[in-house]
Design a protein around this motif. Sequence first.
Motif, PDB file in Angstrom:
ATOM      1  N   ARG A   1      -2.439   6.611   8.133  1.00 25.87           N
ATOM      2  CA  ARG A   1      -1.925   7.102   6.859  1.00 25.87           C
ATOM      3  C   ARG A   1      -0.815   6.218   6.307  1.00 25.87           C
ATOM      4  O   ARG A   1      -0.322   6.456   5.215  1.00 25.87           O
ATOM      5  N   ARG A   2      -0.408   5.219   7.098  1.00 27.39           N
ATOM      6  CA  ARG A   2       0.594   4.280   6.581  1.00 27.39           C
ATOM      7  C   ARG A   2       0.079   3.597   5.328  1.00 27.39           C
ATOM      8  O   ARG A   2      -1.125   3.420   5.159  1.00 27.39           O
ATOM      9  N   GLU A   3       1.043   3.164   4.515  1.00 29.85           N
ATOM     10  CA  GLU A   3       0.663   2.584   3.236  1.00 29.85           C
ATOM     11  C   GLU A   3      -0.228   1.351   3.391  1.00 29.85           C
ATOM     12  O   GLU A   3      -1.238   1.201   2.723  1.00 29.85           O
ATOM     13  N   GLU A   4       0.160   0.464   4.334  1.00 27.45           N
ATOM     14  CA  GLU A   4      -0.589  -0.794   4.429  1.00 27.45           C
ATOM     15  C   GLU A   4      -1.962  -0.597   5.077  1.00 27.45           C
ATOM     16  O   GLU A   4      -2.843  -1.435   4.937  1.00 27.45           O
ATOM     17  N   ASN A   5      -2.139   0.532   5.785  1.00 27.68           N
ATOM     18  CA  ASN A   5      -3.433   0.761   6.423  1.00 27.68           C
ATOM     19  C   ASN A   5      -4.361   1.599   5.574  1.00 27.68           C
ATOM     20  O   ASN A   5      -5.486   1.860   5.967  1.00 27.68           O
ATOM     21  N   TRP A   6      -3.868   2.057   4.439  1.00 30.62           N
ATOM     22  CA  TRP A   6      -4.617   3.021   3.650  1.00 30.62           C
ATOM     23  C   TRP A   6      -6.010   2.527   3.300  1.00 30.62           C
ATOM     24  O   TRP A   6      -6.988   3.256   3.444  1.00 30.62           O
ATOM     25  N   ILE A   7      -6.104   1.251   2.878  1.00 33.04           N
ATOM     26  CA  ILE A   7      -7.428   0.764   2.466  1.00 33.04           C
ATOM     27  C   ILE A   7      -8.243   0.266   3.650  1.00 33.04           C
ATOM     28  O   ILE A   7      -9.400  -0.093   3.497  1.00 33.04           O
TER      29      ILE A   7
END
Lengths: 102, 518
Positions: free
Chosen positions: B115-121
């Motif tokens: 759910r981290r921002e950089e892992n979102w995609i």
Amino acid sequence: MIHIECLLGLSAIMMFAGIYGFLTRRSTLAILLSIELMLNAADINFAVFNRMLFPEGHEGYFFALFTIAIAAAESAIAIAIMINIYRQLSHLGVDKLTKLKF
Amino acid sequence: MDYSQFLYMTAELSLLAVICLVFIADLFLCGRSEKGFDCSEVCGGKKAFCVCRMKRTLPLILFTIHTILTACPCCPGVAEAFGGMYQATPMASIMKTVLNIGVIVVFLMSNKWLRREENWIKQGEFYELVLFTLFGMYLMISSGHFLMFFIGLELASIPMAALVAFDKKRYESAEAGAKFILLALFSSALLLYGISLIYGATGTLYFNDINSILGNTDWAVNAKLFAILGLTLFITGMGFKISLVPFHLWTADTYQGAPTVVTGYLSVISKGSAAFVLLTVLQKVFCLFVTEWNWAFFWIIIASITVANLFAIRQKNLKRFMAFSAISQAGYLVLGIMDGTAQGMTALVFYLLVYLAANLGAFAVLTTVEENTGKIGIDDYAGLYQTNPRLSLLMTLCLFSLAGIPPFAGFFSKFFIFMAAFQTMGGWGHWLVLIALINTVISLYYYLLIVKAMYITPNDKPLPSFRVDCPTRWALAICIAGVLLLGLCGIAYNWIDTFSYGLEEVFAGCAGTCCGAC
């Protein structure tokens, strides 16, 4: 007719040249090249054994073919990781990869 | 061609279906937008938010269904498909179920990290890569031919490198990935050379045929030498994959640099499947050389357990610490290989099951602490009991199980594996077990170092108190249930045991030679 010993000697030399390169090269790309050399040495072995000792089947040839494809996939991932390192370090030497160590 | 033989591959086919469904779902579920982390903004409304959560829950649900469907060993006997290339044994399907449970736990504990921002995609990619490595392990476990084995091995290790280097913006991750892929390639090349020598010695790559040809008494001496050289290179290659001691140098660096979830996956699932495959291949292919590989593993096990324990004592980073602990646990795991007995195989699978529960539990704690506070050093854990008593209790239970303290499952798994190794090698097994026992005491010391840090060491600024998110709670619950229950009910061990004897019938000839050799 070339003797099988010569061909096996060739592949052994390639193998050990690869191991030597793996241990001594300072650039990760050169290390990757050395590993390719080792993989190809194994492929030569398969082809030689199939041709010289067991010509009735094709098992060795097929194994070599699959290995080549797998080696290509491996290099693709390895090079992708190296590009990622290069982006952050602007360098590919193994001397620089020292952040994680004993 | 007889298409009904595909039915033996139910586990693989079902996993393949899961992979395809997750892949398609990943294409169409929202959250792909470059613009935003906040998916509900991109898609609008609460309903869209639910759709975004689907990206994490769908793979989990599909995979759980897959696990339940393939959990019971569907074929009671041993079956072969594709002329012996694929071998379905009850033991293999138990092993696959064990791996499945581990992957479910990994999925649960990865939730917060994804759910981290950089892992979102990249969420879909994570699930895909994990499932592909698992698929490789499946093929490897059921292989009956060296080509199948090698493809499985590579399928299990190439996407793994991508997983290790998953945090693209973090330099450590890339460095760990580079170290992992280079050494994995090196070991595969050695392994491949070994396989080529075995092919040269026997002219075939089918496990059963190699065994019968090598057993032929009038086979040339040169061929035997070639086969032994091949065996050596094979052990070397697999030693890299399981990270046994002379080949362990990549482990600590890779474990430290990789994302914590991936480290957990690497240390349990990848290592466990490789150890199981090592045992089956040694049993099926090299059972004539049982004395040779017994001696090789005698020294390898002693070195792995001792060296890793000594290095683990001086670690300050918990991930590095767990790496050395995992190396020594791999040494214990490989104890089940000695002599290639059915008892050893049962003990190995049971040990793996218990190790999976304890180690993944510890990693679930590490992950949740790292996600909430960003700390991973042992010193940071000082005083954790004051702020997060329940987490530190769970961590303590897992560490006690890893060390093998009696009421927990770890004691029983160690007991069974010692029992299996004790009778082997005509008396030398006693020494091996003795050294392993002494090392258990050492390992108790360093596991207790962490417990001491959490409960006793005073700390003015302990980590803040935080709420553990729901999926991680589930992961912890599964692991703790494993740690507490697996030891108390011996049913699990007995259940696994009934299937390992099925294995002996198939390789009855082989077992006879094994006993003759010792």
